[in-house]
Write an enzyme that holds these catalytic residues in place. Structure first.
Site, PDB file in Angstrom:
ATOM      1  N   SER A 125       0.838  -1.196   0.000  1.00 45.95           N
ATOM      2  CA  SER A 125       0.000   0.000   0.000  1.00 45.95           C
ATOM      3  C   SER A 125       0.869   1.240   0.000  1.00 45.95           C
ATOM      4  O   SER A 125       1.951   1.252   0.605  1.00 45.95           O
ATOM      5  CB  SER A 125      -0.866  -0.029   1.260  1.00 45.95           C
ATOM      6  OG  SER A 125      -1.489   1.219   1.469  1.00 45.95           O
ATOM      7  N   TYR A 149      -1.670  -0.917  10.832  1.00 43.45           N
ATOM      8  CA  TYR A 149      -1.918  -1.423   9.476  1.00 43.45           C
ATOM      9  C   TYR A 149      -0.716  -1.141   8.577  1.00 43.45           C
ATOM     10  O   TYR A 149      -0.236  -2.029   7.861  1.00 43.45           O
ATOM     11  CB  TYR A 149      -3.185  -0.777   8.892  1.00 43.45           C
ATOM     12  CG  TYR A 149      -3.361  -1.085   7.423  1.00 43.45           C
ATOM     13  CD1 TYR A 149      -3.719  -2.355   6.995  1.00 43.45           C
ATOM     14  CD2 TYR A 149      -3.124  -0.100   6.447  1.00 43.45           C
ATOM     15  CE1 TYR A 149      -3.842  -2.646   5.636  1.00 43.45           C
ATOM     16  CE2 TYR A 149      -3.248  -0.386   5.099  1.00 43.45           C
ATOM     17  CZ  TYR A 149      -3.608  -1.663   4.700  1.00 43.45           C
ATOM     18  OH  TYR A 149      -3.716  -1.945   3.359  1.00 43.45           O
ATOM     19  N   LYS A 199       2.085  -3.777   6.511  1.00 38.25           N
ATOM     20  CA  LYS A 199       2.472  -3.785   5.085  1.00 38.25           C
ATOM     21  C   LYS A 199       3.985  -3.621   4.973  1.00 38.25           C
ATOM     22  O   LYS A 199       4.643  -4.307   4.183  1.00 38.25           O
ATOM     23  CB  LYS A 199       1.738  -2.666   4.325  1.00 38.25           C
ATOM     24  CG  LYS A 199       0.251  -2.898   4.207  1.00 38.25           C
ATOM     25  CD  LYS A 199      -0.064  -4.176   3.432  1.00 38.25           C
ATOM     26  CE  LYS A 199      -1.530  -4.516   3.404  1.00 38.25           C
ATOM     27  NZ  LYS A 199      -1.820  -5.835   2.857  1.00 38.25           N
TER      28      LYS A 199
HETATM   29  P1  NAD Z   1     -11.073  -6.943   1.187  1.00 37.11           P
HETATM   30  O1  NAD Z   1     -11.286  -6.923   2.652  1.00 37.11           O
HETATM   31  O2  NAD Z   1     -12.238  -6.705   0.298  1.00 37.11           O
HETATM   32  O3  NAD Z   1     -10.382  -8.320   0.746  1.00 37.11           O
HETATM   33  C1  NAD Z   1      -9.526  -9.043   1.588  1.00 37.11           C
HETATM   34  C2  NAD Z   1     -10.039 -10.473   1.615  1.00 37.11           C
HETATM   35  O4  NAD Z   1      -9.154 -11.258   2.437  1.00 37.11           O
HETATM   36  C3  NAD Z   1     -11.438 -10.604   2.196  1.00 37.11           C
HETATM   37  O5  NAD Z   1     -12.228 -11.370   1.305  1.00 37.11           O
HETATM   38  C4  NAD Z   1     -11.232 -11.352   3.522  1.00 37.11           C
HETATM   39  O6  NAD Z   1     -12.308 -12.189   3.821  1.00 37.11           O
HETATM   40  C5  NAD Z   1      -9.954 -12.116   3.244  1.00 37.11           C
HETATM   41  N1  NAD Z   1      -9.110 -12.438   4.412  1.00 37.11           N
HETATM   42  C6  NAD Z   1      -8.649 -11.598   5.371  1.00 37.11           C
HETATM   43  N2  NAD Z   1      -7.861 -12.274   6.230  1.00 37.11           N
HETATM   44  C7  NAD Z   1      -7.805 -13.557   5.795  1.00 37.11           C
HETATM   45  C8  NAD Z   1      -7.141 -14.726   6.251  1.00 37.11           C
HETATM   46  N3  NAD Z   1      -6.373 -14.717   7.354  1.00 37.11           N
HETATM   47  N4  NAD Z   1      -7.307 -15.875   5.557  1.00 37.11           N
HETATM   48  C9  NAD Z   1      -8.098 -15.915   4.453  1.00 37.11           C
HETATM   49  N5  NAD Z   1      -8.749 -14.837   3.977  1.00 37.11           N
HETATM   50  C10 NAD Z   1      -8.591 -13.678   4.637  1.00 37.11           C
HETATM   51  O7  NAD Z   1      -9.903  -5.888   0.873  1.00 37.11           O
HETATM   52  P2  NAD Z   1      -9.379  -5.325  -0.525  1.00 37.11           P
HETATM   53  O8  NAD Z   1      -9.731  -3.895  -0.584  1.00 37.11           O
HETATM   54  O9  NAD Z   1      -9.756  -6.231  -1.615  1.00 37.11           O
HETATM   55  O10 NAD Z   1      -7.808  -5.391  -0.253  1.00 37.11           O
HETATM   56  C11 NAD Z   1      -7.036  -6.507  -0.649  1.00 37.11           C
HETATM   57  C12 NAD Z   1      -5.611  -6.297  -0.162  1.00 37.11           C
HETATM   58  O11 NAD Z   1      -5.107  -5.075  -0.691  1.00 37.11           O
HETATM   59  C13 NAD Z   1      -5.477  -6.183   1.354  1.00 37.11           C
HETATM   60  O12 NAD Z   1      -4.295  -6.845   1.756  1.00 37.11           O
HETATM   61  C14 NAD Z   1      -5.364  -4.688   1.592  1.00 37.11           C
HETATM   62  O13 NAD Z   1      -4.626  -4.403   2.764  1.00 37.11           O
HETATM   63  C15 NAD Z   1      -4.606  -4.262   0.346  1.00 37.11           C
HETATM   64  N6  NAD Z   1      -4.828  -2.850   0.003  1.00 37.11           N
HETATM   65  C16 NAD Z   1      -6.115  -2.382  -0.139  1.00 37.11           C
HETATM   66  C17 NAD Z   1      -6.331  -1.055  -0.448  1.00 37.11           C
HETATM   67  C18 NAD Z   1      -7.722  -0.499  -0.564  1.00 37.11           C
HETATM   68  O14 NAD Z   1      -7.895   0.728  -0.434  1.00 37.11           O
HETATM   69  N7  NAD Z   1      -8.760  -1.301  -0.801  1.00 37.11           N
HETATM   70  C19 NAD Z   1      -5.246  -0.197  -0.655  1.00 37.11           C
HETATM   71  C20 NAD Z   1      -3.947  -0.711  -0.524  1.00 37.11           C
HETATM   72  C21 NAD Z   1      -3.758  -2.047  -0.190  1.00 37.11           C
HETATM   73  C1  WQD Z   2      -9.563   9.827   0.717  1.00 41.99           C
HETATM   74  C2  WQD Z   2      -9.757  11.332   0.910  1.00 41.99           C
HETATM   75  C3  WQD Z   2     -10.082  11.971   3.192  1.00 41.99           C
HETATM   76  C4  WQD Z   2     -13.963   9.984   3.708  1.00 41.99           C
HETATM   77  C5  WQD Z   2      -6.991   4.781   2.768  1.00 41.99           C
HETATM   78  C6  WQD Z   2      -5.941   4.124   3.620  1.00 41.99           C
HETATM   79  C7  WQD Z   2      -4.768   3.721   2.758  1.00 41.99           C
HETATM   80  C8  WQD Z   2      -5.228   2.845   1.590  1.00 41.99           C
HETATM   81  C9  WQD Z   2      -6.332   3.504   0.835  1.00 41.99           C
HETATM   82  C10 WQD Z   2      -5.100   0.542   2.270  1.00 41.99           C
HETATM   83  C11 WQD Z   2      -9.004  11.883   2.107  1.00 41.99           C
HETATM   84  C12 WQD Z   2     -11.317  12.271   2.377  1.00 41.99           C
HETATM   85  C13 WQD Z   2     -12.776  10.453   3.173  1.00 41.99           C
HETATM   86  C14 WQD Z   2     -14.985  10.908   4.054  1.00 41.99           C
HETATM   87  C15 WQD Z   2     -13.560  12.692   3.299  1.00 41.99           C
HETATM   88  N1  WQD Z   2      -5.769   1.599   2.054  1.00 41.99           N
HETATM   89  N2  WQD Z   2     -12.578  11.780   2.977  1.00 41.99           N
HETATM   90  N3  WQD Z   2     -14.724  12.230   3.831  1.00 41.99           N
HETATM   91  O1  WQD Z   2      -7.278   7.790   3.711  1.00 41.99           O
HETATM   92  O2  WQD Z   2      -6.400   8.273   1.377  1.00 41.99           O
HETATM   93  O3  WQD Z   2      -6.435   5.945   2.179  1.00 41.99           O
HETATM   94  O4  WQD Z   2      -7.393   3.883   1.728  1.00 41.99           O
HETATM   95  O5  WQD Z   2      -3.937   0.348   2.173  1.00 41.99           O
HETATM   96  O6  WQD Z   2      -3.881   3.041   3.585  1.00 41.99           O
HETATM   97  O7  WQD Z   2      -5.520   5.046   4.616  1.00 41.99           O
HETATM   98  O8  WQD Z   2      -8.568   7.031   1.645  1.00 41.99           O
HETATM   99  O9  WQD Z   2     -10.908   7.091   0.899  1.00 41.99           O
HETATM  100  O10 WQD Z   2     -10.410   7.201   3.381  1.00 41.99           O
HETATM  101  O11 WQD Z   2      -9.857   9.164   1.927  1.00 41.99           O
HETATM  102  O12 WQD Z   2     -13.389  13.916   3.124  1.00 41.99           O
HETATM  103  O13 WQD Z   2     -16.055  10.541   4.549  1.00 41.99           O
HETATM  104  O14 WQD Z   2     -11.144  11.570   1.166  1.00 41.99           O
HETATM  105  O15 WQD Z   2      -9.850  12.981   4.140  1.00 41.99           O
HETATM  106  O16 WQD Z   2      -8.549  13.177   1.756  1.00 41.99           O
HETATM  107  P1  WQD Z   2      -7.133   7.369   2.315  1.00 41.99           P
HETATM  108  P2  WQD Z   2     -10.015   7.542   1.991  1.00 41.99           P
END
Ligand code: NAD
Ligand code: WQD
Length: 336
Positions: A123, A147, A151
């Protein structure tokens, strides 16, 4: 064609990646404990692609179950993990146990089974509050939540495993802000409860389930005072994973790669794009800044282009239109 184990493949990014893997001809096995997803998504993947991934309901911390899931597998895409930044501050041990435990167990089982290619969901959160933008892969890393530490640590674990095993290939994909949904409107993001993230929140306002968006601060040093992020369409991201798997199967060693568009959008710009997508004005108010938010970041994307041949193709209007199609057609997500 090679066979890929997709951990967390029932989740938001995982399900979209299964679609792109199947479209590219990969054989897909999903392992997910369904702690943040529903098994029904697999039928919807079949509706889109005409193919249903094999599914193992199980926890990636279960060594024997992972070993069985790895039979005949050529590479792994490891999405499984917990992802809510705020929850990780309240429940750090849960996050360290799940996110580190699953990655270590998976690597041990891969070593035992002779599987040598892994693509990992990292991330942009590992950059903390970057001193300058765009953010490059060699910028200093800094973590502001448990979190983010999970990562950061998983990246170091994967790098160490590649040093110890010269046959191993690990791609550490640093996603910026994934949003959007499959353009069919059949799969999308389905968060539990009140969403933490911007797009699902706006979508629930648009569908009438939440009264209005609160914008967290309009006094940042950005072009309109609201926070700027690099929003990336989940289908572009999914295609990046297919290219990353292709790369991991043909190279050795660890590489960290940003997946973003290379440009930022402000909260107000995204909000107005969503209004265009749903064809009406939506209610919002300006509230205080959210603790831990940084003013602005977006990705430097040259490395993804050079190593993977990947560039994001969809813009913020595509992302909002596809989110709206999914939300409108599935107001309660995957619940029937
Ligand atoms: P999500 O929660 O929709 O998907 C994660 C999946 O993993 C879920 O289906 C959950 O049931 C499963 N899971 C969690 N722990 C598990 C375990 N121990 N064993 C088996 N299954 C397990 O999340 P997502 O948004 O699809 O994110 C996927 C990956 O990408 C995550 O690792 C997240 O940290 C990373 N990521 C997400 C974002 C984002 O904003 N969505 C941004 C950066 C990184
Ligand atoms: C985006 C922008 C908020 C909600 C998060 C995690 C990051 C990654 C992606 C996993 C910001 C603003 C939001 C609301 C708002 N995930 N906002 N009102 O914080 O950039 O990133 O998701 O790895 O680690 O921190 O994403 O969508 O929460 O916010 O004004 O109700 O929207 O302040 O500027 P963020 P977000």
């Amino acid at each position: 064609m090679p066979k890929v184990l997709v951990t967390g493949g029932a989740g938001y990014i995982g399900s979209h990646t299964c679609v792109e893997l199947l479209n590219a001809g990969y054989e897909v096995v999903v392992m997910d404990n369904l702690c943040n997803s529903k098994a029904g998504v697999l039928d919807r993947i079949e509706t889109i692609t005409g193919k249903k991934p094999a599914f193992i309901e199980g926890d990636v911390r279960d060594y024997d179950a992972v070993k069985r899931a790895l039979c005949g597998v050529d590479g792994v895409i490891h999405f499984a993990g917990l992802k809510a930044v705020g929850e990780s501050v309240k429940k750090p041990l849960l996050y360290y146990d799940n996110n580190l435990g699953s990655t270590i167990t998976l690597l041990q089982a891969m070593e035992e089974m002779g599987v040598n290619a892994i693509v990992f969901s990292s991330s942009a959160t590992v950059y903390g509050d970057p001193a300058t933008v765009p953010v490059k892969e060699d910028f200093p890393l800094s973590c502001a939540s448990p979190y983010a530490y999970t990562k950061y640590m998983c990246e170091r674990i994967l790098e160490g495993a590649c040093v110890a095993n010269e046959n191993l290939s690990a791609l550490l994909l640093r996603y910026f802000n994934p949003i959007g949904a499959h353009e069919s409107g059949i799969i999308g993001e389905d968060p539990n409860g009140i969403p933490n993230n911007l797009l699902p929140y706006i979508a629930k306002v648009a569908v009438g389930q939440l009264p209005k968006l609160t914008i967290f601060g309009d006094d940042y040093p950005t072009r309109d005072g609201t926070g700027v992020r690099d929003y990336i369409h989940v289908v572009d991201l999914a295609k990046g994973h297919v290219l990353a798997m292709d790369y991991a199967l043909t190279h050795k060693g660890a590489e960290a790669i940003n997946l973003g568009t290379g440009s930022g959008s402000s909260v107000l710009e995204v909000f107005h794009a969503f209004e265009r997508a749903c064809g009406r004005e939506l209610p919002y108010m300006i509230g205080p800044r959210r603790e831990g938010d940084v003013p602005e970041y977006f990705a430097e994307t040259t490395k993804a282009k050079e190593l993977l041949g990947w560039v994001a193709e969809k813009d913020i209007d595509d992302m909002c239109a596809d989110t709206w199609r999914w939300q409108k057609g599935n107001p309660n997500g995957y619940e029937e």
